[in-house]
Design a protein around this motif. Structure first.
Motif, mmCIF file in Angstrom:
data_model
loop_
_atom_site.group_PDB
_atom_site.id
_atom_site.type_symbol
_atom_site.label_atom_id
_atom_site.label_comp_id
_atom_site.label_asym_id
_atom_site.label_seq_id
_atom_site.Cartn_x
_atom_site.Cartn_y
_atom_site.Cartn_z
ATOM 1 N N ASP A 39 51.795 -22.226 78.883
ATOM 2 C CA ASP A 39 50.203 -21.552 78.627
ATOM 3 C C ASP A 39 51.300 -19.706 77.886
ATOM 4 O O ASP A 39 50.228 -19.303 77.490
ATOM 5 N N ASP A 40 52.072 -19.202 78.930
ATOM 6 C CA ASP A 40 52.197 -17.721 78.829
ATOM 7 C C ASP A 40 52.835 -18.018 77.426
ATOM 8 O O ASP A 40 52.577 -16.657 76.311
ATOM 9 N N ASP A 57 49.678 -17.897 75.213
ATOM 10 C CA ASP A 57 48.927 -17.082 75.130
ATOM 11 C C ASP A 57 49.750 -15.286 74.931
ATOM 12 O O ASP A 57 49.115 -14.471 75.240
ATOM 13 N N ARG A 94 52.675 -11.601 84.379
ATOM 14 C CA ARG A 94 51.965 -12.954 85.485
ATOM 15 C C ARG A 94 52.360 -12.758 86.871
ATOM 16 O O ARG A 94 53.048 -12.577 87.062
ATOM 17 N N LYS A 146 39.246 -16.587 73.199
ATOM 18 C CA LYS A 146 39.125 -17.435 73.698
ATOM 19 C C LYS A 146 37.146 -17.012 74.382
ATOM 20 O O LYS A 146 37.516 -16.175 74.767
HETATM 21 MG MG MG Z 1 46.700 -18.399 79.885
#
Ligand code: MG
Ligand code: FPP
Length: 324
Positions: free
Chosen positions: A84-85, A88, A93, A235
């Motif tokens: 996901d990183d 995105d 994180r 998003k």
């Molecule tokens: Mg994300």
């Protein structure tokens, strides 16, 4: 109440999960061990293993044997965050440089794959096809959710129903799976297995709804990740979807321009947050999250009172009261 306090009934078992995470994520390739250790020893909440352990204990399973599978669901979660990183283009994180910043996209993707395979090995070792089926279905759904989210990014026609489907797939299915695995381990009836899936699914939806509100209302230090990322990535999460339905033409233009801009400074985020606050859509999103918490807690009612049932109910509340 802190998550650690809520999880006291399975405190020793969560420690066993930590041991498995340390002992079973090594590789003969040094960089794999280093990157896996980095993402797994980086302050994760361990909420999915806690759900698995509490469910199995609630249903009478000798919980010590559940630690390996608890670690497996955390590995899958960590793998999904590594991927996901990359998707995105995340910077931080859990308060530290995201793995893609530290090692680049290629290593992040591949170490994510490694963790997913390691989790599968653990699942296979239980010799129970239903465990493997539950995990693969959840990961498949997670992937579908992420794809759907990408497909619908910057799509101003997305509605509440579309959004709920995305978060159910990308987040809630792994929560549901964690609870289902606890029930399968305990040899629970199909009925109780479904009940725990329902509980997990609903707290998963509530959890992601709260996450999407925190993306607007929190700050980078507290959240340990960059706020405003959803907006910057185009998003459309619920606070924006609801706002677009009732805002003025001028506000609509500001929101849409920000979603399409690909960059976001602190002043713009503040301006957008003020619009959402004014329209009440952050609060509306939290109210909806609380409805899912209630559905989850109601699902626990058929079980007789116990420390584990109380803990699961408290985790449902925690999903929407947490500040990170
Ligand atoms: Mg994300
Ligand atoms: C966080 O969402 C990410 C997810 C809920 C799931 C990510 C899943 C994949 C990339 C599919 C691949 C799966 C595996 C197991 C390899 P978010 O971006 O809304 O939350 P964030 O703000 O914490 O980044």
């Amino acid at each position: 109440m802190s998550l650690a306090t809520i999880c006291l009934p399975v405190q020793a078992d969560l420690k066993a999960v930590e041991d498995v995470l340390i002992q079973h994520t090594g590789s003969s390739v040094g960089l794999v061990t280093e990157a896996a250790k980095y993402v797994l020893q980086n302050g994760g909440k361990r909420i999915r293993p806690a759900l698995l352990l509490l469910t199995s204990k609630l249903l009478g399973y000798p919980v010590t044997k559940a630690a390996d599978l608890g670690a497996a669901v955390e590995m899958i979660h960590a793998a999904s965050l590594m991927h996901d990183d990359v998707l995105d283009d995340a910077e931080i994180r859990r308060g530290k440089p995201a793995s893609n910043v530290k090692w680049g996209n290629q290593i992040s993707i591949l170490v994510g794959d490694f963790l997913w395979c390691r989790a599968s090995e653990i699942a296979i070792s239980y010799g129970n096809d239903r465990i493997l089926s539950s995990i693969t279905a959840a990961v498949k759904n997670t992937t579908e959710g992420e794809i759907l989210e990408i497909v619908r990014s910057s799509d101003f026609d997305i509605n509440e129903e579309d959004y709920l489907r995305i978060i159910e797939l990308k987040t809630a299915m792994l929560f549901a799976c964690s609870c289902q695995l606890g029930a399968i381990l305990a040899g629970a009836s199909k009925n109780f297995e479904e009940t725990m899936k329902t509980y997990g699914l609903n707290i998963g939806i509530a959890f992601q709804l709260a996450d999407d509100v925190l993306d607007y209302v929190s700050n980078d230090v507290n959240l340990g990740k960059k706020t405003g990322t959803d907006l910057c990535e185009g998003k459309l999460t619920l606070p924006i979807i609801l706002a677009l339905k009732k805002c003025s033409e001028g506000e609509g233009k500001i929101l849409k321009d920000a979603l399409l801009a690909n960059t976001l400074d602190a002043a713009k985020l503040k301006e957008i947050r003020a619009i959402l606050e004014n329209l009440g859509t952050l609060q509306e999103s939290m109210n909806l999250a609380k409805k899912y918490v209630k559905i989850a807690k109601d699902a626990l009612m058929p079980f007789k009172p116990s420390l584990e049932r109380d803990a699961l109910a408290a985790i449902a509340d925690y999903a929407v009261s947490r500040d990170k």
